[in-house]
Design a protein around this motif. Structure first.
Motif, PDB file in Angstrom:
ATOM      1  N   VAL A 237       6.943  28.247  15.289  1.00  0.00           N
ATOM      2  CA  VAL A 237       7.966  27.602  14.466  1.00  0.00           C
ATOM      3  C   VAL A 237       7.570  26.161  14.170  1.00  0.00           C
ATOM      4  O   VAL A 237       7.637  25.695  13.017  1.00  0.00           O
ATOM      5  N   GLN A 238       7.132  25.449  15.185  1.00  0.00           N
ATOM      6  CA  GLN A 238       6.754  24.050  15.003  1.00  0.00           C
ATOM      7  C   GLN A 238       5.565  23.920  14.052  1.00  0.00           C
ATOM      8  O   GLN A 238       5.543  23.015  13.203  1.00  0.00           O
ATOM      9  N   ALA A 239       4.595  24.810  14.191  1.00  0.00           N
ATOM     10  CA  ALA A 239       3.430  24.746  13.305  1.00  0.00           C
ATOM     11  C   ALA A 239       3.832  24.984  11.853  1.00  0.00           C
ATOM     12  O   ALA A 239       3.331  24.313  10.936  1.00  0.00           O
ATOM     13  N   LEU A 240       4.735  25.921  11.613  1.00  0.00           N
ATOM     14  CA  LEU A 240       5.144  26.210  10.242  1.00  0.00           C
ATOM     15  C   LEU A 240       6.037  25.118   9.670  1.00  0.00           C
ATOM     16  O   LEU A 240       6.002  24.852   8.461  1.00  0.00           O
ATOM     17  N   GLU A 241       6.821  24.473  10.495  1.00  0.00           N
ATOM     18  CA  GLU A 241       7.580  23.315  10.010  1.00  0.00           C
ATOM     19  C   GLU A 241       6.620  22.229   9.536  1.00  0.00           C
ATOM     20  O   GLU A 241       6.820  21.621   8.473  1.00  0.00           O
ATOM     21  N   TYR A 242       5.586  22.001  10.314  1.00  0.00           N
ATOM     22  CA  TYR A 242       4.551  21.034   9.921  1.00  0.00           C
ATOM     23  C   TYR A 242       3.896  21.478   8.609  1.00  0.00           C
ATOM     24  O   TYR A 242       3.630  20.663   7.712  1.00  0.00           O
ATOM     25  N   CYS A 243       3.647  22.777   8.486  1.00  0.00           N
ATOM     26  CA  CYS A 243       2.954  23.291   7.303  1.00  0.00           C
ATOM     27  C   CYS A 243       3.817  23.167   6.048  1.00  0.00           C
ATOM     28  O   CYS A 243       3.305  22.882   4.963  1.00  0.00           O
ATOM     29  N   VAL A 244       5.123  23.382   6.167  1.00  0.00           N
ATOM     30  CA  VAL A 244       6.016  23.199   5.025  1.00  0.00           C
ATOM     31  C   VAL A 244       5.952  21.756   4.541  1.00  0.00           C
ATOM     32  O   VAL A 244       5.851  21.487   3.327  1.00  0.00           O
ATOM     33  N   GLU A 245       5.989  20.822   5.463  1.00  0.00           N
ATOM     34  CA  GLU A 245       5.923  19.407   5.077  1.00  0.00           C
ATOM     35  C   GLU A 245       4.591  19.076   4.425  1.00  0.00           C
ATOM     36  O   GLU A 245       4.529  18.302   3.461  1.00  0.00           O
ATOM     37  N   LEU A 246       3.507  19.666   4.937  1.00  0.00           N
ATOM     38  CA  LEU A 246       2.187  19.456   4.337  1.00  0.00           C
ATOM     39  C   LEU A 246       2.145  20.012   2.915  1.00  0.00           C
ATOM     40  O   LEU A 246       1.656  19.351   1.980  1.00  0.00           O
ATOM     41  N   CYS A 247       2.656  21.220   2.725  1.00  0.00           N
ATOM     42  CA  CYS A 247       2.653  21.834   1.388  1.00  0.00           C
ATOM     43  C   CYS A 247       3.494  21.017   0.410  1.00  0.00           C
ATOM     44  O   CYS A 247       3.109  20.842  -0.760  1.00  0.00           O
ATOM     45  N   ARG A 248       4.629  20.526   0.853  1.00  0.00           N
ATOM     46  CA  ARG A 248       5.481  19.724  -0.030  1.00  0.00           C
ATOM     47  C   ARG A 248       4.795  18.406  -0.403  1.00  0.00           C
ATOM     48  O   ARG A 248       4.904  17.930  -1.537  1.00  0.00           O
ATOM     49  N   GLU A 249       4.072  17.841   0.542  1.00  0.00           N
ATOM     50  CA  GLU A 249       3.369  16.593   0.240  1.00  0.00           C
ATOM     51  C   GLU A 249       2.279  16.825  -0.800  1.00  0.00           C
ATOM     52  O   GLU A 249       2.081  16.002  -1.707  1.00  0.00           O
ATOM     53  N   ILE A 250       1.597  17.951  -0.693  1.00  0.00           N
ATOM     54  CA  ILE A 250       0.567  18.295  -1.680  1.00  0.00           C
ATOM     55  C   ILE A 250       1.211  18.602  -3.032  1.00  0.00           C
ATOM     56  O   ILE A 250       0.792  18.095  -4.075  1.00  0.00           O
TER      57      ILE A 250
ATOM     58  N   ALA B 214       7.438  32.476   2.204  1.00  0.00           N
ATOM     59  CA  ALA B 214       7.630  32.638   0.757  1.00  0.00           C
ATOM     60  C   ALA B 214       8.889  31.864   0.349  1.00  0.00           C
ATOM     61  O   ALA B 214       9.991  32.344   0.502  1.00  0.00           O
ATOM     62  N   GLY B 215       8.630  30.713  -0.115  1.00  0.00           N
ATOM     63  CA  GLY B 215       7.478  29.841  -0.041  1.00  0.00           C
ATOM     64  C   GLY B 215       7.922  28.510  -0.611  1.00  0.00           C
ATOM     65  O   GLY B 215       9.090  28.293  -0.924  1.00  0.00           O
ATOM     66  N   CYS B 216       7.027  27.578  -0.745  1.00  0.00           N
ATOM     67  CA  CYS B 216       7.278  26.285  -1.393  1.00  0.00           C
ATOM     68  C   CYS B 216       6.936  26.440  -2.880  1.00  0.00           C
ATOM     69  O   CYS B 216       5.771  26.630  -3.237  1.00  0.00           O
TER      70      CYS B 216
ATOM     71  N   VAL C 171       4.045  20.050 -12.743  1.00  0.00           N
ATOM     72  CA  VAL C 171       5.349  20.243 -12.122  1.00  0.00           C
ATOM     73  C   VAL C 171       6.476  19.802 -13.046  1.00  0.00           C
ATOM     74  O   VAL C 171       6.521  18.641 -13.476  1.00  0.00           O
ATOM     75  N   LYS C 172       7.359  20.722 -13.347  1.00  0.00           N
ATOM     76  CA  LYS C 172       8.603  20.384 -14.035  1.00  0.00           C
ATOM     77  C   LYS C 172       9.674  19.998 -13.028  1.00  0.00           C
ATOM     78  O   LYS C 172      10.424  19.033 -13.226  1.00  0.00           O
ATOM     79  N   ARG C 173       9.721  20.761 -11.914  1.00  0.00           N
ATOM     80  CA  ARG C 173      10.658  20.450 -10.837  1.00  0.00           C
ATOM     81  C   ARG C 173      10.242  21.199  -9.584  1.00  0.00           C
ATOM     82  O   ARG C 173       9.569  22.237  -9.659  1.00  0.00           O
ATOM     83  N   GLU C 174      10.615  20.670  -8.436  1.00  0.00           N
ATOM     84  CA  GLU C 174      10.457  21.406  -7.184  1.00  0.00           C
ATOM     85  C   GLU C 174      11.619  22.375  -7.062  1.00  0.00           C
ATOM     86  O   GLU C 174      12.788  21.973  -7.072  1.00  0.00           O
ATOM     87  N   VAL C 175      11.301  23.649  -6.928  1.00  0.00           N
ATOM     88  CA  VAL C 175      12.338  24.675  -6.837  1.00  0.00           C
ATOM     89  C   VAL C 175      12.873  24.791  -5.416  1.00  0.00           C
ATOM     90  O   VAL C 175      14.073  24.807  -5.176  1.00  0.00           O
ATOM     91  N   MET C 176      11.957  24.869  -4.455  1.00  0.00           N
ATOM     92  CA  MET C 176      12.363  24.944  -3.054  1.00  0.00           C
ATOM     93  C   MET C 176      11.182  24.616  -2.159  1.00  0.00           C
ATOM     94  O   MET C 176      10.028  24.739  -2.584  1.00  0.00           O
ATOM     95  N   PRO C 177      11.469  24.101  -0.939  1.00  0.00           N
ATOM     96  CA  PRO C 177      12.781  23.978  -0.320  1.00  0.00           C
ATOM     97  C   PRO C 177      13.460  22.625  -0.524  1.00  0.00           C
ATOM     98  O   PRO C 177      14.616  22.468  -0.154  1.00  0.00           O
ATOM     99  N   GLY C 178      12.740  21.638  -1.080  1.00  0.00           N
ATOM    100  CA  GLY C 178      13.289  20.300  -1.156  1.00  0.00           C
ATOM    101  C   GLY C 178      13.164  19.591   0.190  1.00  0.00           C
ATOM    102  O   GLY C 178      12.626  20.133   1.154  1.00  0.00           O
ATOM    103  N   PRO C 179      13.676  18.365   0.282  1.00  0.00           N
ATOM    104  CA  PRO C 179      13.541  17.583   1.520  1.00  0.00           C
ATOM    105  C   PRO C 179      14.493  18.078   2.606  1.00  0.00           C
ATOM    106  O   PRO C 179      15.686  17.792   2.591  1.00  0.00           O
TER     107      PRO C 179
END
Length: 535
Positions: free
Chosen positions: A420-433, A319-321, A443-451
């Motif tokens: 942990v590794q799978a969720l790191e991958y998943c965060v990057e996937l969600c941010r890309e989407i 909880a969450g991107c 989208v007005k702005r990305e709130v979190m987590p950012g790059p």
């Protein structure tokens, strides 16, 4: 069937309904227990008692499927928390569980996710029972479903559960489908079709939601229409505290209602459907479990089953991107109208990632203080990374012989490096989407987590991770020394006792667990009917 006005009596008064004995006692009126009680009571020649610790499900926050989050932490939630965990930076995440008639099906997000082919085939292999195979489970799904979506021989029609797609999803949902498909995740009309037999897909989830966002729960579907049956008694606000035994045979149960203890006998069987925390708790309180552990608490031993309370599993949700809406949009339907299944590693046998859309800002108790999260359910949306095939395992233990004492729950989220590794991958996937061209209009702005990367990304994952509210597997079926029940859901070494809930899963299914718990309830009823020659 959705909630209806025909339900006028909760049958909460013990003196009005309780007999000294019943043929079958079902402990727990949750997803699986509702199914078992109704199916057994369909035979007018047997008597069935259903005991539910929670109260009535006829409250607005249950009936309105868009308000499911308001039940978390309310009196309709057991309020359990995991022990402090170093793998979550010392956090103690909540572990919501339904404490209301209908259990989790009355407070969840109303998602109907069948589970992957590999999940059920692994159950069949572990139990040696082909009745748990994907092919066999499909027959149960066809029997209970009334699917309103695209025709598919794998789907059922005419069953008691109206399963549908969101009728008018938020415009963000199709944009997310477009963004995910651009990344190679195939869009599908039915997430319970090809994605559950392949490497994944994206789209709108199947829902149990009626007209005007009315929840379709197992209580509303299975129990409400049966409340007038003379052979089915339902007692609410009744917390089962112990199994009554004569030698190694269960002869009944004790329960507490409004501070008063009651006892009732079972002529044939007791079926425990209390969920993956309270089911092992009840077994251990009754002397069924690891005898050395129980002896330290002064609990007389009955049967040594070291697997009771072990193998606890849960999907992990971050909880969450979060993105702030360009134009505020109120949640619709079940407030979660997009999901995807994908692999973090192509060598895996099935999808291990299950991000979902939450049509509101969803942050943890830590990340909410670290980021400028908008206020208001219509102000922002969340693409929440989710882990479908966790490697980490937890446990449930007693603290004392007092049945009112909460158990110790070691969830052990992210204790395995693979998770942990799978969720790191998943965060990057969600941010890309979420940052894609397809989604940009929302989208007005990305709130979190950012790059983030490296240690910063890992720290975010540990601060944001928690329960998907899918606690399962703590009394697993199988044939090894850590198994608690056999393929027929009978507790090893104990007569007259079965378990029918998510705790019997050897491994958690891919996707939300309500639908597999219905299957477990249906199969339990079938097995019992066959055993006693009931039509």
């Amino acid at each position: 069937m959705a909630h209806t006005s025909r339900v006028t009596v909760d049958r909460e008064i013990v003196g009005d309904v309780l007999r000294p004995a019943y043929d079958f006692i079902v402990c727990g009126g949750g997803t699986s227990g509702s199914v078992v009680a109704r199916r057994l009571a369909e035979n007018p020649g047997v008597s069935v008692l259903l005991l539910e610790a929670g109260g009535s499900d006829r409250v607005s926050s249950v009936i309105d499927s868009t308000r499911w989050m308001s039940n978390i932490g309310s009196e309709r939630d057991w309020g359990y928390r995991a022990q402090p965990s170093p793998s979550l930076n010392g956090r103690t995440p909540p572990l919501p569980m339904g404490k209301v008639l209908g259990g989790g099906s009355s407070i969840n997000a109303s998602v109907w996710a069948r589970g992957h082919r590999n999940d059920f085939d692994s159950w069949a292999e572990e139990t040696g029972d082909p009745g748990w195979s994907y092919a066999s489970v499909l027959d149960i799904y066809r029997r209970v479903e009334d699917w309103t979506g695209p025709a598919d021989p794998r789907r059922g029609t005419g069953g008691p559960l109206r399963v549908t797609l969101p009728e008018n999803p938020v415009p963000l949902a199709p944009a997310l489908v477009g963004a995910a498909s651009a990344l190679g995740i195939p869009p599908v009309a039915d997430l319970n079709g090809d994605p559950m037999e392949s490497d994944g897909g994206c789209g709108c989830p199947n829902l149990l939601v009626g007209q005007d966002n009315v929840r379709v729960s197992m209580a509303a579907t299975y129990l409400h229409p049966a409340m007038g049956r003379p052979n089915l008694h339902m007692v609410l606000c009744a917390e089962v505290t112990r199994l009554k035994l004569s030698g190694n045979r269960v002869t009944g149960v004790e329960f507490v209602q409004w501070g008063r203890t009651h006892g009732v006998s079972a002529g044939e069987e007791v079926i425990v459907s209390l969920g993956a925390i309270n089911t092992p708790k009840l077994l251990m309180l009754s002397g069924i479990g690891d005898q050395a552990e129980l002896a330290t608490l002064g609990i007389p031993g009955v049967v040594h089953l070291p697997g009771v309370g072990k193998n606890l599993q849960d999907h992990v949700l971050l909880a969450g991107c979060i993105w702030e809406y360009q134009v505020p949009e109120a949640p619709r339907s079940n407030a979660a109208e997009f999901a995807l299944f994908a692999k973090s590693d192509p060598s895996l046998p099935g999808p291990d990632l299950m991000p979902t859309l939450d049509e509101f800002p969803c942050a943890s108790e830590v990340t909410a203080t670290q980021y400028d999260v908008p206020v208001g359910v219509d102000s922002a949306w969340t693409l929440a990374p989710g882990l479908a095939r966790p490697v980490s395992r937890g446990s449930v233990r007693l603290t004392s012989a007092d049945p009112m004492a909460a158990p110790v729950i070691d969830a052990n989220f992210l204790s395995a490096e693979e998770d942990v590794q799978a969720l790191e991958y998943c965060v990057e996937l969600c941010r890309e989407i979420g940052n894609s061209a397809e989604v940009k209009p929302f989208v007005k702005r990305e709130v979190m987590p950012g790059p983030l990367s490296g240690d910063e990304l890992r720290h975010f994952v540990r601060n944001a991770a928690g329960s998907y509210y899918h606690e399962t597997c703590a009394a697993k079926m199988g044939r090894d020394r850590m198994s608690v029940v056999d393929g027929s859901l009978r507790v090893y070494g104990v007569e007259g006792l079965r378990i029918a809930d998510g705790s019997v899963m050897p491994r958690i299914t891919s996707g939300n667990t309500m639908a597999p718990c219905v299957v477990i309830g249906e199969r339990a009823a079938d097995l019992i009917k066959t055993r006693y020659g009931m039509s």
